[in-house]
Design a protein around this motif. Structure first.
Motif, PDB file in Angstrom:
ATOM      1  N   LEU A   1       0.754  -1.418   0.042  1.00  0.00           N
ATOM      2  CA  LEU A   1      -0.032  -0.012   0.100  1.00  0.00           C
ATOM      3  C   LEU A   1       0.855   1.329   0.116  1.00  0.00           C
ATOM      4  CD1 LEU A   1      -2.745  -1.266   2.545  1.00  0.00           C
ATOM      5  CD2 LEU A   1      -3.290  -0.401   0.227  1.00  0.00           C
ATOM      6  N   ALA A   2       1.776   1.434   0.515  1.00  0.00           N
ATOM      7  CA  ALA A   2       2.824   2.318   0.835  1.00  0.00           C
ATOM      8  C   ALA A   2       3.571   2.746  -0.748  1.00  0.00           C
ATOM      9  CB  ALA A   2       3.743   2.199   1.801  1.00  0.00           C
ATOM     10  N   SER A   3       3.950   1.504  -1.226  1.00  0.00           N
ATOM     11  CA  SER A   3       4.538   1.730  -2.551  1.00  0.00           C
ATOM     12  C   SER A   3       3.657   2.177  -3.546  1.00  0.00           C
ATOM     13  CB  SER A   3       5.119   0.405  -2.956  1.00  0.00           C
ATOM     14  OG  SER A   3       4.090  -0.642  -2.935  1.00  0.00           O
ATOM     15  N   LEU A   4       2.229   1.686  -3.434  1.00  0.00           N
ATOM     16  CA  LEU A   4       1.143   2.202  -4.359  1.00  0.00           C
ATOM     17  C   LEU A   4       0.692   3.710  -4.121  1.00  0.00           C
ATOM     18  CD1 LEU A   4      -0.689   1.205  -6.570  1.00  0.00           C
ATOM     19  CD2 LEU A   4      -2.327   0.617  -4.912  1.00  0.00           C
ATOM     20  N   ALA A   5       1.015   3.854  -2.871  1.00  0.00           N
ATOM     21  CA  ALA A   5       0.760   5.550  -2.471  1.00  0.00           C
ATOM     22  C   ALA A   5       1.519   6.405  -2.986  1.00  0.00           C
ATOM     23  CB  ALA A   5       0.331   5.530  -1.037  1.00  0.00           C
ATOM     24  N   SER A   6       2.713   5.944  -2.901  1.00  0.00           N
ATOM     25  CA  SER A   6       3.955   6.782  -3.228  1.00  0.00           C
ATOM     26  C   SER A   6       3.829   7.112  -4.633  1.00  0.00           C
ATOM     27  CB  SER A   6       5.273   6.172  -3.083  1.00  0.00           C
ATOM     28  OG  SER A   6       5.677   5.125  -3.823  1.00  0.00           O
ATOM     29  N   LYS A   7       3.191   6.596  -5.544  1.00  0.00           N
ATOM     30  CA  LYS A   7       3.215   6.776  -6.960  1.00  0.00           C
ATOM     31  C   LYS A   7       2.406   8.010  -7.435  1.00  0.00           C
ATOM     32  CE  LYS A   7       5.520   3.351  -8.653  1.00  0.00           C
ATOM     33  NZ  LYS A   7       6.608   3.658  -9.467  1.00  0.00           N
ATOM     34  N   SER A   8       1.501   8.425  -6.776  1.00  0.00           N
ATOM     35  CA  SER A   8       0.857   9.810  -7.181  1.00  0.00           C
ATOM     36  C   SER A   8       0.025  10.109  -5.719  1.00  0.00           C
ATOM     37  CB  SER A   8      -0.181   9.811  -8.356  1.00  0.00           C
ATOM     38  OG  SER A   8      -1.139   8.874  -8.106  1.00  0.00           O
ATOM     39  N   THR A   9      -0.476  11.277  -5.829  1.00  0.00           N
ATOM     40  CA  THR A   9      -1.466  11.940  -4.655  1.00  0.00           C
ATOM     41  C   THR A   9      -2.702  11.317  -5.032  1.00  0.00           C
ATOM     42  OG1 THR A   9      -1.787  13.886  -5.897  1.00  0.00           O
ATOM     43  CG2 THR A   9      -0.102  14.105  -4.046  1.00  0.00           C
ATOM     44  N   PHE A  10      -2.666  10.949  -5.985  1.00  0.00           N
ATOM     45  CA  PHE A  10      -4.291  10.304  -6.511  1.00  0.00           C
ATOM     46  C   PHE A  10      -4.349   9.016  -5.748  1.00  0.00           C
ATOM     47  CE2 PHE A  10      -7.099   7.603  -8.966  1.00  0.00           C
ATOM     48  CZ  PHE A  10      -8.148   8.312  -8.870  1.00  0.00           C
ATOM     49  N   CYS A  11      -3.192   8.297  -6.005  1.00  0.00           N
ATOM     50  CA  CYS A  11      -3.048   6.945  -5.115  1.00  0.00           C
ATOM     51  C   CYS A  11      -2.963   7.127  -3.887  1.00  0.00           C
ATOM     52  CB  CYS A  11      -1.997   6.233  -5.633  1.00  0.00           C
ATOM     53  SG  CYS A  11      -1.670   5.760  -7.626  1.00  0.00           S
ATOM     54  N   ARG A  12      -2.374   7.967  -3.147  1.00  0.00           N
ATOM     55  CA  ARG A  12      -2.355   8.416  -1.893  1.00  0.00           C
ATOM     56  C   ARG A  12      -3.957   8.424  -1.270  1.00  0.00           C
ATOM     57  NH1 ARG A  12      -0.537  14.147  -0.543  1.00  0.00           N
ATOM     58  NH2 ARG A  12      -2.668  14.157  -1.188  1.00  0.00           N
ATOM     59  N   ASP A  13      -4.390   9.422  -1.688  1.00  0.00           N
ATOM     60  CA  ASP A  13      -5.668   9.753  -1.621  1.00  0.00           C
ATOM     61  C   ASP A  13      -6.764   8.864  -1.638  1.00  0.00           C
ATOM     62  OD1 ASP A  13      -4.607  12.209  -0.787  1.00  0.00           O
ATOM     63  OD2 ASP A  13      -5.497  13.390  -2.509  1.00  0.00           O
ATOM     64  N   ALA A  14      -6.581   7.854  -2.524  1.00  0.00           N
ATOM     65  CA  ALA A  14      -7.432   6.686  -2.712  1.00  0.00           C
ATOM     66  C   ALA A  14      -7.211   5.738  -1.431  1.00  0.00           C
ATOM     67  CB  ALA A  14      -7.147   5.850  -4.032  1.00  0.00           C
ATOM     68  N   ALA A  15      -5.948   5.695  -0.892  1.00  0.00           N
ATOM     69  CA  ALA A  15      -5.595   4.612   0.242  1.00  0.00           C
ATOM     70  C   ALA A  15      -6.215   5.297   1.349  1.00  0.00           C
ATOM     71  CB  ALA A  15      -4.087   4.543   0.271  1.00  0.00           C
ATOM     72  N   LEU A  16      -6.269   6.570   1.491  1.00  0.00           N
ATOM     73  CA  LEU A  16      -6.690   7.364   2.674  1.00  0.00           C
ATOM     74  C   LEU A  16      -8.203   7.337   2.708  1.00  0.00           C
ATOM     75  CD1 LEU A  16      -4.279  10.396   2.792  1.00  0.00           C
ATOM     76  CD2 LEU A  16      -4.454   8.631   4.536  1.00  0.00           C
TER      77      LEU A  16
ATOM     78  N   GLY B   1       3.543  14.587  -0.075  1.00  0.00           N
ATOM     79  CA  GLY B   1       2.939  14.763  -1.448  1.00  0.00           C
ATOM     80  C   GLY B   1       2.393  16.291  -1.550  1.00  0.00           C
ATOM     81  N   ASP B   2       2.044  16.950  -2.631  1.00  0.00           N
ATOM     82  CA  ASP B   2       1.713  18.122  -2.817  1.00  0.00           C
ATOM     83  C   ASP B   2       0.681  18.057  -3.962  1.00  0.00           C
ATOM     84  OD1 ASP B   2       1.213  21.005  -2.878  1.00  0.00           O
ATOM     85  OD2 ASP B   2       3.002  21.399  -3.964  1.00  0.00           O
ATOM     86  N   PRO B   3      -0.633  18.376  -3.798  1.00  0.00           N
ATOM     87  CA  PRO B   3      -1.012  18.962  -2.519  1.00  0.00           C
ATOM     88  C   PRO B   3      -0.985  17.929  -1.123  1.00  0.00           C
ATOM     89  CG  PRO B   3      -2.957  18.411  -3.820  1.00  0.00           C
ATOM     90  CD  PRO B   3      -1.765  18.230  -4.631  1.00  0.00           C
ATOM     91  N   LYS B   4      -1.109  18.475  -0.033  1.00  0.00           N
ATOM     92  CA  LYS B   4      -1.023  17.587   1.326  1.00  0.00           C
ATOM     93  C   LYS B   4      -2.453  16.849   1.334  1.00  0.00           C
ATOM     94  CE  LYS B   4       2.118  20.573   3.817  1.00  0.00           C
ATOM     95  NZ  LYS B   4       3.218  19.481   3.656  1.00  0.00           N
ATOM     96  N   PRO B   5      -2.219  15.687   1.824  1.00  0.00           N
ATOM     97  CA  PRO B   5      -3.433  14.972   2.079  1.00  0.00           C
ATOM     98  C   PRO B   5      -4.758  15.764   3.122  1.00  0.00           C
ATOM     99  CG  PRO B   5      -1.769  14.289   3.736  1.00  0.00           C
ATOM    100  CD  PRO B   5      -1.254  15.117   2.713  1.00  0.00           C
ATOM    101  N   ASP B   6      -5.998  15.176   3.118  1.00  0.00           N
ATOM    102  CA  ASP B   6      -6.703  15.796   3.898  1.00  0.00           C
ATOM    103  C   ASP B   6      -6.460  15.511   5.304  1.00  0.00           C
ATOM    104  OD1 ASP B   6      -9.273  15.934   5.279  1.00  0.00           O
ATOM    105  OD2 ASP B   6     -10.550  15.137   3.944  1.00  0.00           O
ATOM    106  N   PHE B   7      -6.173  16.788   6.085  1.00  0.00           N
ATOM    107  CA  PHE B   7      -5.740  16.615   7.456  1.00  0.00           C
ATOM    108  C   PHE B   7      -6.482  15.776   8.236  1.00  0.00           C
ATOM    109  CE2 PHE B   7      -5.610  18.095  11.762  1.00  0.00           C
ATOM    110  CZ  PHE B   7      -4.072  17.825  11.929  1.00  0.00           C
ATOM    111  N   ALA B   8      -7.945  15.926   8.118  1.00  0.00           N
ATOM    112  CA  ALA B   8      -8.670  14.915   8.853  1.00  0.00           C
ATOM    113  C   ALA B   8      -8.433  13.548   8.725  1.00  0.00           C
ATOM    114  CB  ALA B   8     -10.433  15.272   8.504  1.00  0.00           C
ATOM    115  N   LEU B   9      -8.059  12.945   7.292  1.00  0.00           N
ATOM    116  CA  LEU B   9      -7.784  11.566   7.528  1.00  0.00           C
ATOM    117  C   LEU B   9      -6.383  11.106   8.152  1.00  0.00           C
ATOM    118  CD1 LEU B   9      -8.953  11.218   3.743  1.00  0.00           C
ATOM    119  CD2 LEU B   9      -9.964  10.686   5.747  1.00  0.00           C
ATOM    120  N   VAL B  10      -5.338  12.146   8.175  1.00  0.00           N
ATOM    121  CA  VAL B  10      -4.137  11.509   8.918  1.00  0.00           C
ATOM    122  C   VAL B  10      -4.162  11.803  10.209  1.00  0.00           C
ATOM    123  CG1 VAL B  10      -3.039  11.598   6.552  1.00  0.00           C
ATOM    124  CG2 VAL B  10      -3.229  13.933   7.997  1.00  0.00           C
TER     125      VAL B  10
END
Length: 573
Positions: free
Chosen positions: A408-423, A457-466
């Motif tokens: 999941l970490a490696s997938l999230a590192s690919k793009s902010t889109f992937c990161r936000d999908a994981a969150l 990442g930029d933009p930063k993730p939704d603060f409420a999710l982290v």
């Protein structure tokens, strides 16, 4: 007789003969040919240089068959014919009518419906007394002809399969000249190492990949061979053992041909058993180095995964391992995706699969994310892999959970889109539960790496999710492990926009302490975090001064780190 003499004279130097007239297929029934039984021994006796003979037939599609591959229950006529042939061969050996080292393949005592502890079969006893010693020691027994008929495996023609127990066979060998020395040699063990079951795996273009498997019965025979011979396996050479194992990859029809090692795979569990349990000189790199660099095996590996989805678990595990070893560059990953690997991997992640299957599938996903492109990550996401991985993260064993978290970490590192999908898939709650329930350093390292990835990442993730990870991060900062500290400092950068959260969990004293850490990388990450937090909220300067940040910064500067960091001191001052 004259015809036999003429034939023998013409081919007097022949060393191998296959007699395919012994067995005849009639509809679904296999019958023994009486004429072949009558003439075979006399015919063979004319070839003084003969080394090997196979006695069998061909089935309706032309494949080679031996008597040991078929049951002849309640067929007295067939049984009598084979007993007659075995006795003829024994008498010929006893009278020196056959070459003394001749290897006879394909026969089985037909009276063996089950081996008795005190079998008195005169035919099998005579064979043990008269056939060449080096072959008698490798006679099959106690159901071996049955378990060698493994589905999908390439089964070799057996040495004679007798209805005696191994104890009885060895007792007869002991009475023969040279028998004692043979029983106490490595001959039997090396033979058994070459008797694994071979699977031939074809790709669509006809390329072959060979997989060998051993079973519990094989290991039992090996252990017995070591015990009976009282072998010191440390005296066996690495080369002898490797050469013996390679014979398991030999062709059934041409035992002298062994495929290239780059196309041969011996499972890791097999290698580990032979090394750890039998103490044989086995080295995993001897069997993997050539194989994992041969990209031509990829189509066959994926084909096995498709065929064996509900089949042999160990083959699935080994092929998933090989797949993960091959997925180290963009072209290979693209080829695997084109061949349909992504849905297979998602399917292998289903909770009904064995633990070891899920671990290796997660590793393959991880490799695709690490070495693949953003497009490859997007293709993975389209299979619905993220929700499935997050779901498994909640249910999985700790070892599996670590592998899933890394994927999941490696997938999230690919793009902010992937990161936000994981969150959005709610990765944080199961991730933090994993951290809370474990005291393993490896888990702390994995979870801190995942959190750091999710907070970047930029933009930063939704603060409420982290936000839920802030307090666990404050506990991770107390670790002594460099990796955990670096990941934690990196993740804390997200809280620059809400410094009051950082004050609430009291991370500043620890950040100031880390400026004096023995690792310059940890010092650097701690200073970057302080700089980030102070840059957003000047009210934090006084709490930092109260925690003696100035003295720590002076010490930090004296360590001659990059001059670009002096800005942090100027900003705090």
């Amino acid at each position: 007789s004259s015809q036999l003499n003429a034939l023998a004279s013409r081919f007097r130097d022949v060393r191998e003969i296959n007699i395919f007239s012994l067995l005849r297929q009639e509809d679904v029934r296999i019958n023994v040919d009486r004429n072949t039984v009558t003439r075979a021994t006399l015919f063979l006796s004319r070839f003084n240089e003969l080394k090997k003979v196979f006695l069998g037939g061909r089935d309706s599609i032309g494949d080679t068959i031996g008597f040991d591959e078929y049951e002849h229950v309640n067929d007295a006529q067939n049984e009598k014919l084979v007993i007659n042939l075995m006795d003829q061969i024994s008498d010929a050996f006893q009278c020196n009518f056959l070459p003394k080292s001749l290897l006879v393949l394909g026969l089985r005592c037909p009276s063996r419906s089950g081996v008795q502890d005190n079998s008195s079969c005169p035919t099998c006893q005579l064979a043990c007394q008269t056939w060449p010693l080096e072959h008698v020691i490798n006679f099959n027994n106690e159901g071996s002809s049955q378990w060698t008929k493994r589905e999908f495996a390439c089964c070799r023609p057996n040495c004679l399969d007798v209805c005696l127990t191994r104890d009885q066979i060895e007792s007869i060998i002991e009475t023969r000249s040279g028998g004692h020395d043979l029983l106490h040699s490595e001959s039997r063990l090396l033979y058994l190492l070459g008797q694994g079951s071979r699977y031939d795996i074809y790709s669509d273009d006809g390329t072959l990949f060979y997989y060998v498997e051993f079973f519990a019965e094989d290991y039992d025979d090996m252990e017995r061979a070591i015990k009976v011979a009282d072998l010191d396996v440390k005296e066996l050479t690495r080369e002898d053992v490797s050469k013996a194992l390679m014979r398991s990859f030999a062709s059934k029809d041409d035992p002298d041909w062994i495929p290239p090692k780059s196309q041969c795979y011996l499972g890791r569990d097999i290698l580990r058993y032979l090394k750890k349990c039998l103490k044989l000189p086995i080295y995993e790199e001897d069997w993997l180095d050539e194989l994992v660099t041969n990209k031509q095996n990829l189509p066959q590996i994926i084909k096995v995964l498709k065929v064996e989805r509900s089949g042999n678990i160990m083959i699935q595990v080994d092929c998933l391992f090989l797949l993960s070893q091959l997925l180290v560059d963009v072209p290979t990953i693209q080829q695997a995706i084109d061949m349909g690997i992504l849905p297979l991997l998602v399917d292998f992640l289903n909770p009904q699969n064995k633990l070891v299957i899920m671990v290796n599938a997660a590793k393959a996903v991880y490799k695709i994310c690490i070495y693949g492109t953003v497009a490859h990550a997007q293709a993975l996401m389209e299979t619905g892999v993220i929700p499935k991985l997050v779901h498994h993260l909640s249910l999985a064993d700790e070892v599996v959970a670590q592998n899933i978290a890394l994927a999941l970490a490696s997938l999230a590192s690919k793009s902010t889109f992937c990161r936000d999908a994981a969150l959005r898939a709610e990765i944080m709650p199961p991730l933090l539960r994993l951290l809370k329930s474990s005291n393993q350093l490896s888990t702390m390292q994995t979870v801190s790496e995942v959190i750091a990835t999710l907070c970047q990442g930029d933009p930063k993730p939704d603060f409420a999710l982290v936000e839920p990870c802030l307090e666990p991060l404050s506990h991770l900062l107390l670790s002594d492990d460099e990796m955990v500290l670096k990941n934690s400092c990196s993740a804390l950068g997200i809280f620059c926009c809400s410094s009051e959260y950082a004050i609430g969990v009291g991370i500043y004293p620890r950040l100031v302490q880390l400026l004096g850490h023995s690792s310059e990388e940890v010092q650097d990450d701690a200073l970057k975090t302080i700089r980030c937090l102070v840059g957003r909220d000047k009210t934090l300067i006084q709490p930092l001064i109260s925690n003696e940040v100035l003295s720590s910064l002076m010490s930090f500067m004296s360590s001659c780190l990059a001059q670009t960091q002096i800005f942090s001191f100027q900003q705090v001052g």
